[in-house]
Design a protein around this motif. Structure first.
Motif, short mmCIF file in Angstrom:
data_model
loop_
_atom_site.label_atom_id
_atom_site.label_comp_id
_atom_site.label_asym_id
_atom_site.label_seq_id
_atom_site.Cartn_x
_atom_site.Cartn_y
_atom_site.Cartn_z
N LYS A 1 1.01 -1.22 -0.02
CA LYS A 1 -0.05 -0.17 0.08
C LYS A 1 0.93 1.29 -0.11
CE LYS A 1 -0.71 0.04 4.93
NZ LYS A 1 -1.66 0.03 6.29
N HIS A 2 2.15 1.09 0.51
CA HIS A 2 3.18 2.41 0.54
C HIS A 2 3.57 2.60 -0.92
CE1 HIS A 2 2.26 2.93 4.97
NE2 HIS A 2 2.70 1.58 4.84
N GLU A 3 3.64 1.66 -1.84
CA GLU A 3 4.40 1.80 -2.75
C GLU A 3 3.42 2.08 -4.26
OE1 GLU A 3 8.52 0.61 -4.16
OE2 GLU A 3 7.56 1.43 -2.15
N ALA A 4 2.16 2.10 -3.86
CA ALA A 4 1.33 2.26 -5.07
C ALA A 4 1.22 3.64 -5.75
CB ALA A 4 -0.37 2.09 -4.69
N ASP A 5 1.66 4.52 -4.90
CA ASP A 5 1.77 5.75 -5.81
C ASP A 5 3.09 5.75 -6.76
OD1 ASP A 5 -0.51 6.85 -4.72
OD2 ASP A 5 0.62 7.76 -3.11
N GLY A 6 4.11 5.01 -6.34
CA GLY A 6 5.40 5.18 -6.97
C GLY A 6 5.19 4.12 -8.35
N VAL A 7 4.53 3.09 -8.04
CA VAL A 7 3.97 2.18 -9.37
C VAL A 7 3.33 2.75 -10.24
CG1 VAL A 7 3.00 0.13 -9.91
CG2 VAL A 7 4.25 -0.08 -7.87
N ARG A 8 2.33 3.73 -9.78
CA ARG A 8 1.47 4.31 -10.89
C ARG A 8 2.33 5.35 -11.62
NH1 ARG A 8 -2.03 5.89 -7.52
NH2 ARG A 8 -1.26 7.85 -7.09
N GLN A 9 3.32 6.32 -10.84
CA GLN A 9 3.98 7.20 -11.39
C GLN A 9 4.82 6.58 -12.41
OE1 GLN A 9 5.71 9.73 -8.58
NE2 GLN A 9 3.62 10.06 -7.25
N VAL A 10 5.55 5.56 -12.11
CA VAL A 10 6.78 4.88 -12.88
C VAL A 10 6.11 4.29 -14.04
CG1 VAL A 10 8.66 3.19 -12.89
CG2 VAL A 10 8.41 4.78 -11.15
N THR A 11 5.06 3.34 -13.90
CA THR A 11 4.39 2.73 -15.03
C THR A 11 3.40 3.31 -15.69
OG1 THR A 11 3.06 1.37 -13.70
CG2 THR A 11 5.28 0.84 -13.78
N GLY A 12 2.50 4.04 -15.15
CA GLY A 12 1.21 4.63 -15.59
C GLY A 12 0.06 3.83 -15.55
N ILE A 13 0.13 2.64 -14.63
CA ILE A 13 -1.16 1.64 -14.52
C ILE A 13 -2.00 2.46 -13.76
CG2 ILE A 13 0.42 -0.34 -15.23
CD1 ILE A 13 0.01 -1.03 -12.21
N SER A 14 -3.15 2.08 -13.70
CA SER A 14 -4.24 2.82 -12.92
C SER A 14 -4.48 2.17 -11.48
CB SER A 14 -5.29 2.62 -13.59
OG SER A 14 -6.09 1.33 -13.65
N SER B 1 1.66 -5.70 5.26
CA SER B 1 2.33 -6.77 5.65
C SER B 1 1.63 -7.86 6.33
CB SER B 1 3.54 -6.35 6.58
OG SER B 1 4.47 -7.10 6.79
N GLU B 2 1.69 -9.15 6.11
CA GLU B 2 1.30 -10.15 6.80
C GLU B 2 -0.07 -10.59 5.83
OE1 GLU B 2 2.94 -11.76 8.92
OE2 GLU B 2 4.37 -10.21 9.30
N ASP B 3 -0.36 -10.14 4.90
CA ASP B 3 -1.39 -10.46 4.04
C ASP B 3 -0.86 -11.74 3.48
OD1 ASP B 3 -2.95 -8.24 4.89
OD2 ASP B 3 -2.91 -7.23 3.06
N THR B 4 -1.97 -12.47 2.92
CA THR B 4 -1.58 -13.71 2.13
C THR B 4 -2.60 -13.51 0.69
OG1 THR B 4 -3.25 -14.95 3.24
CG2 THR B 4 -0.87 -14.68 4.03
#
Length: 238
Positions: A106-119, A128-131
């Motif tokens: 959840k802390h990486e979503a903005d970075g992934v969107r900015q770098v790749t352009g996916i929505s 953490s600890e999700d499965t």
């Protein structure tokens, strides 16, 4: 793989197993992983980049069905984008050919969107600890910040896919945008210490030597796991 162990696992090296004619891919030496259930023929891909067509061809040749993409962190050599003068294929091309949920911390979503352009609708934000269950295989998410705010590792049975959080020798850089030296120290000295010695580390790059090792061995040989204090750590990291 037996009935008692249906785990499907592939470790693929850029410039060797895929992107074979790309000198940049060979020099960056990224690992991409395929994880899944050999009985249900379902899998996910970890950090798809460089050569999406060949990665999907490997999935098809293994008679597997891709069900998702797991992202360790947002740097372009792991998700696609522009870095060091290179334009790297990645998530946008994957979503064109095989649209699947993209699992990011959840802390990486903005970075992934900015770098790749996916929505946002392309992404599943995890903590953490999700499965995640792929067939009968459980994949655990472990938040390991330091290299980036939302860096994460994936635990499957006695396998730890660590991205750029931890290498067999060394750890991920903390001098790139989003890096945090003290968070990396806490990740290495607190968050990863709960993982048993027999668990095998699979890193995000092949930086010479072996391509995996038990964590017990890594703890004995990796200087970055032998720091006694934050003061020592700061001296080591400059």
């Amino acid at each position: 793989m037996s009935d008692n162990n249906p785990f499907y696992f592939r470790q693929l090296l850029s410039g060797v197993d895929f992107a074979r004619y790309d000198s940049s891919a060979r020099s960056m030496a990224n690992f991409v992983y395929l994880l899944g259930d050999a009985q249900t023929r379902e899998c996910v891909v970890v950090d798809p980049a460089w050569d999406i067509d060949t990665l999907l061809d490997i999935v098809a040749e293994d008679d597997m069905t891709l069900k998702g993409a797991l992202i360790t962190h947002y740097h372009p050599d792991h998700v696609g984008g522009h870095i060091f003068g290179m334009d790297i294929l990645g998530l946008p091309e994957l979503m064109e050919r095989s649209p699947v949920p993209v699992y990011v911390n959840k802390h990486e979503a903005d970075g992934v969107r900015q770098v790749t352009g996916i929505s946002d609708s392309d992404m599943k934000k995890v903590d953490s600890e999700d499965t995640l269950k792929v067939g009968s295989i459980d994949i655990s998410f472990l938040h390991t910040p330091g290299h980036t705010p939302g860096s994460q590792c994936f635990r499957v049975k006695d396998y730890l896919i660590a991205g750029d959080t931890l290498f067999l020798q060394g750890c991920g850089r903390v001098d790139l945008p989003g890096g945090d030296s003290e968070e990396m120290y806490r990740t290495l000295t607190q968050r990863l210490t709960k993982i048993q010695d027999e668990v095998v580390l699979y890193p995000g790059h092949n930086y010479g030597g072996k391509d995996n090792a038990p964590l017990g061995e890594v703890r004995e040989t990796n200087t970055y796991l032998q720091i006694d204090s934050l003061e020592q750590w700061r001296m080591l990291m400059g």
